[in-house]
Design an enzyme around this catalytic site. Structure first.
Site, PDB file in Angstrom:
ATOM      1  CG  ASP A 138      -1.918   1.122   1.197  1.00 15.89           C
ATOM      2  OD1 ASP A 138      -3.042   0.881   0.726  1.00 15.89           O
ATOM      3  OD2 ASP A 138      -1.574   2.244   1.631  1.00 15.89           O
ATOM      4  CG  ASN A 192      -3.983  11.334  -5.439  1.00 14.28           C
ATOM      5  OD1 ASN A 192      -3.294  11.330  -6.461  1.00 14.28           O
ATOM      6  ND2 ASN A 192      -4.673  10.278  -5.041  1.00 14.28           N
ATOM      7  CG  HIS A 245      -6.508  13.028  -8.501  1.00 16.81           C
ATOM      8  ND1 HIS A 245      -6.694  11.986  -7.621  1.00 16.81           N
ATOM      9  CD2 HIS A 245      -7.252  14.065  -8.020  1.00 16.81           C
ATOM     10  CE1 HIS A 245      -7.527  12.364  -6.661  1.00 16.81           C
ATOM     11  NE2 HIS A 245      -7.875  13.626  -6.873  1.00 16.81           N
ATOM     12  CG  ASP A 256      -3.620   8.557 -12.101  1.00 19.34           C
ATOM     13  OD1 ASP A 256      -4.055   8.038 -11.061  1.00 19.34           O
ATOM     14  OD2 ASP A 256      -4.346   9.127 -12.943  1.00 19.34           O
ATOM     15  CD  GLU A 268      -4.355   4.189  -1.480  1.00 17.06           C
ATOM     16  OE1 GLU A 268      -4.533   4.624  -0.331  1.00 17.06           O
ATOM     17  OE2 GLU A 268      -5.213   4.279  -2.379  1.00 17.06           O
TER      18      GLU A 268
END
Length: 368
Positions: free
Chosen positions: A239, A247, A252, A256, A282
């Site tokens: 994670d 973010n 974002h 990504d 994630e």
């Protein structure tokens, strides 16, 4: 020997039916999950059997001299099925033609192997990488028609009749037969390609190009249901730490990009035996078959350090990126399902997060 038009028409219809069935069998075999070599072997067996079937209902040209669609079938097997199919279909059809005997047997056997070689040559040198069109299959048919050179081995009293009356018909039959059968098989090939693309899209995460949760479950459940022969397996859940902060701070698109970087690191560090997926958000999962706990711990630490040291930057600014990893071992005697492994690894991940992140925590091994 004069040829009855009804007999000729019946033979042509019979041969066309066999070729249509073979085209269907091609699609069935290509859709199977067996390895390409064995698919080619099965093609050779089916097409060889099809060649025998058309030889059971031939046009009788003379004593021991027959004509039928065997060369087209063997040539198509070689062109679409690969070299194992070329060899096997040629051997099966050639053996039966030799067994059938007659004065035309030597010519027939050599013609069969010539057709196999010519079909394979088309596949090797002329077959397009993309879509196969009518011109391609017509070219294949014209090349297969060269097998009629074997007519030179026919008895002299039959050779002239063959050259003047039968060979032109065979040449036309090869071209039209290759167009018809090749088009059917190309349609099957396109359908299979589309089906595989749809299936891969349904099982793949579009951002990271890793398997998604569904694809991961399918693959790992198959591995878990197979006999384990005393092995232990490991499951890791990774994670990304403080991902919401990435973010919120950088946007974002940067988040990504961070996920893509993690996916690339997973693919770079892990070998092909490992199963990787993006579980969602994630989170990523890694299944390590036949792995001891010390080895699993070393792999987990390598992943953690590799991602931490990746040097993720955005607009010249280094963006801190690390992962916490929860892991669990499945003992050799355990029959624990994947969902239980995920639950245990997720609990271990919770302790890794609570313990300060950027660390690996193993849950107690699942024994049952």
């Amino acid at each position: 020997m004069p040829m009855n038009p009804v007999t000729v028409l019946t033979t042509v219809m019979f041969g066309a039916g066999i070729m249509a069935l073979l085209a269907i069998s091609y699609g069935v075999i290509e859709r199977s999950r067996i390895r390409p070599f064995w698919r080619s072997i099965f093609h050779g067996m089916f097409f060889g059997a099809g060649a025998i079937l058309v030889m059971l209902k031939p046009i009788q040209l003379g004593e021991g001299v027959i004509i039928d669609a065997r060369a087209i079938i063997v040539g198509i097997a070689a062109a679409f099925g690969g070299w194992p199919a070329a060899i096997l279909s040629g051997i099966i059809a050639g053996a039966y033609r030799a067994y059938h005997g007659g004065t035309g047997a030597p010519s027939g056997v050599i013609g069969i192997f010539m057709a196999a070689g010519l079909g394979w040559y088309w596949s090797w040198r002329l077959k397009p990488n993309g879509e196969i069109n009518i011109r391609d299959t017509a070219t294949l048919g014209a090349i297969l028609a060269l097998y009629t050179i074997s007519a030179a081995l026919l008895p002299k009293e039959v050779f002239f009749q063959a050259v003047t009356t039968v060979v032109p018909v065979i040449v036309a039959g090869c071209i039209f037969g290759a167009i018809a059968m090749g088009s059917l098989m190309e349609r099957e090939r396109r359908y299979i390609y589309s089906e595989r693309n749809w299936r891969e899209s349904a099982l793949t995460d579009p951002l990271t190009d890793l398997p998604n949760r569904r694809g991961f479950f399918e693959k790992v459940n198959r591995a878990l249901s197979a006999p384990n022969h005393g092995r232990t397996d490991a499951l890791l859940i990774l994670d990304a730490d403080h991902f919401k902060r990435i973010n919120d701070t950088h946007g974002h698109p940067v988040g990504d990009a961070a996920l893509v970087l993690i996916a690339e690191k997973l693919k770079l560090i892990l070998d092909e035996e490992a199963s990787i997926c993006r579980l969602g958000g994630e989170e990523f999962a890694v299944f390590l078959p036949a792995t001891s706990q010390p080895a699993a711990n070393q792999i987990a630490e390598t992943l953690r350090l590799g991602i931490r040291k990746a040097g993720f930057t955005h607009d010249g600014v280094t963006v801190p990126l690390s992962v916490s990893i929860g892991a669990v071992m499945r003992s050799a005697a355990s029959r624990a399902p994947l969902i239980s492994l995920l639950r245990s690894a997720d609990n271990a991940l919770y302790y890794a997060k609570e313990g300060g992140r950027n660390k690996v925590v193993f849950a107690e091994p699942l024994e049952s």
